[in-house]
Scaffold this motif. Sequence first.
Motif, short mmCIF file in Angstrom:
data_model
loop_
_atom_site.label_atom_id
_atom_site.label_comp_id
_atom_site.label_asym_id
_atom_site.label_seq_id
_atom_site.Cartn_x
_atom_site.Cartn_y
_atom_site.Cartn_z
N VAL A 149 0.87 -1.17 0.00
CA VAL A 149 0.00 0.00 0.00
C VAL A 149 0.91 1.22 0.00
O VAL A 149 1.64 1.45 0.96
N TYR A 150 0.87 1.98 -1.09
CA TYR A 150 1.75 3.15 -1.19
C TYR A 150 1.22 4.11 -2.24
O TYR A 150 0.49 3.73 -3.16
N ASP A 151 1.62 5.35 -2.10
CA ASP A 151 1.30 6.41 -3.07
C ASP A 151 2.46 6.50 -4.06
O ASP A 151 3.57 6.86 -3.67
N PRO A 152 2.24 6.19 -5.33
CA PRO A 152 3.34 6.23 -6.29
C PRO A 152 3.93 7.61 -6.50
O PRO A 152 5.03 7.73 -7.04
N THR A 153 3.22 8.66 -6.10
CA THR A 153 3.77 10.02 -6.25
C THR A 153 4.57 10.46 -5.03
O THR A 153 5.16 11.53 -5.03
N MET A 154 4.57 9.64 -3.97
CA MET A 154 5.27 9.93 -2.72
C MET A 154 4.69 11.13 -1.98
O MET A 154 5.32 11.65 -1.05
N TYR A 155 3.51 11.58 -2.36
CA TYR A 155 2.92 12.73 -1.66
C TYR A 155 2.33 12.31 -0.33
O TYR A 155 2.36 13.05 0.65
N THR A 156 1.80 11.09 -0.28
CA THR A 156 1.19 10.56 0.93
C THR A 156 2.03 9.41 1.45
O THR A 156 2.36 8.49 0.71
N ALA A 157 2.38 9.46 2.72
CA ALA A 157 3.09 8.36 3.36
C ALA A 157 2.09 7.51 4.11
O ALA A 157 1.42 7.99 5.04
N ILE A 158 1.94 6.27 3.69
CA ILE A 158 1.02 5.33 4.33
C ILE A 158 1.86 4.31 5.08
O ILE A 158 2.59 3.52 4.47
N ASP A 159 1.76 4.34 6.40
CA ASP A 159 2.65 3.55 7.24
C ASP A 159 1.89 2.49 8.04
O ASP A 159 0.80 2.75 8.54
N PHE A 160 2.50 1.32 8.15
CA PHE A 160 2.03 0.28 9.04
C PHE A 160 2.94 0.29 10.26
O PHE A 160 4.10 -0.11 10.18
N LEU A 161 2.42 0.77 11.38
CA LEU A 161 3.26 0.94 12.56
C LEU A 161 3.73 -0.39 13.12
O LEU A 161 4.84 -0.51 13.64
N ASN A 162 2.89 -1.42 13.01
CA ASN A 162 3.22 -2.73 13.56
C ASN A 162 2.97 -3.80 12.50
O ASN A 162 2.08 -3.66 11.66
N ASP A 163 3.74 -4.88 12.59
CA ASP A 163 3.53 -5.99 11.66
C ASP A 163 2.11 -6.55 11.79
O ASP A 163 1.54 -7.06 10.82
N SER A 164 1.54 -6.43 12.99
CA SER A 164 0.19 -6.95 13.22
C SER A 164 -0.88 -6.14 12.51
O SER A 164 -2.05 -6.53 12.50
N ASP A 165 -0.50 -5.00 11.90
CA ASP A 165 -1.44 -4.22 11.11
C ASP A 165 -1.63 -4.78 9.71
O ASP A 165 -2.45 -4.26 8.94
N LEU A 166 -0.87 -5.81 9.37
CA LEU A 166 -1.02 -6.51 8.09
C LEU A 166 -1.52 -7.92 8.41
O LEU A 166 -0.79 -8.75 8.96
N VAL A 167 -2.78 -8.16 8.09
CA VAL A 167 -3.48 -9.33 8.59
C VAL A 167 -3.95 -10.21 7.42
O VAL A 167 -4.35 -9.69 6.37
N VAL A 168 -3.90 -11.51 7.62
CA VAL A 168 -4.49 -12.45 6.68
C VAL A 168 -5.65 -13.15 7.38
O VAL A 168 -5.49 -13.68 8.48
N GLU A 169 -6.81 -13.14 6.74
CA GLU A 169 -7.99 -13.80 7.28
C GLU A 169 -8.37 -14.96 6.38
O GLU A 169 -8.55 -14.78 5.18
N GLY A 170 -8.48 -16.13 6.95
CA GLY A 170 -8.80 -17.32 6.17
C GLY A 170 -7.69 -18.35 6.27
O GLY A 170 -6.64 -18.12 6.87
N ARG A 171 -7.88 -19.48 5.64
CA ARG A 171 -6.94 -20.59 5.73
C ARG A 171 -5.79 -20.40 4.74
O ARG A 171 -6.00 -20.32 3.54
N LEU A 172 -4.59 -20.35 5.29
CA LEU A 172 -3.40 -20.18 4.45
C LEU A 172 -2.84 -21.51 3.95
O LEU A 172 -2.00 -21.52 3.05
N GLY A 173 -3.29 -22.61 4.53
CA GLY A 173 -2.75 -23.90 4.11
C GLY A 173 -1.26 -23.95 4.37
O GLY A 173 -0.78 -23.68 5.47
N ALA A 174 -0.50 -24.29 3.33
CA ALA A 174 0.95 -24.43 3.46
C ALA A 174 1.69 -23.11 3.26
O ALA A 174 2.91 -23.07 3.29
N CYS A 175 0.95 -22.01 3.04
CA CYS A 175 1.59 -20.72 2.79
C CYS A 175 2.22 -20.17 4.07
O CYS A 175 1.68 -20.34 5.17
#
Length: 220
Positions: A149-175
Amino acid sequence: MPVTLAKDGLKILGWTCVLAAVGNTAAKAHPHVFAEARLEVSITDDGSIGELRHVWRFDELFSSTVLLEFDMNANLKFEPEELAEVGKIVHASLADFDYYTSIISNGKDVGISAPDAIHVDFADGQLLMLFAVTPDRPVPLNGTISFGVYDPTMYTAIDFLNDSDLVVEGRLGACQRSVIRPDPDEILAQNQESLTEAFFNDPEGNDFSKFFATRLELKC
């Protein structure tokens, strides 16, 4: 609400560049707007990528500026229709940027289908935006898939402060899931020649920020 969609970005009521600033050169390419983000990637029952659900919380300076611009009755608070107008404008203006969402499946970019709407709220002095996008084609859990998640023009900085802010919901299987936070100095050192050449060839048309963006990666 008068809006100008021009080459140099989205301009709202004379305030320069809300969320997008197309045409900024690298000399001007630094963030003016800051947002804390959360991303939820859903996995469907058939083992493919479903929705990417975004939550963006913007900095107080930007939030207060948007409030002043859209507070039509000057009561220093957002009415539902004013929040809806902000959402409509952002929905239209970010379409050309895939809503700042990147999906790369086994080295190939995947297109983004537009969200039905961008829902906007205002709490504790900060503007919040919530929406969900989907891949424009099926993306099975196979190989390496990354989400940024990022702004290609670099005008907006979109930051994930913690790794836990990136979440997967559902079965990942072997992933296996991991969060990648690139080192800017390392990226510059490894790509200095190509970045410099790209800038001089086309200073207004390059996507530098993808090199530095935090991303969620699945290896299946």
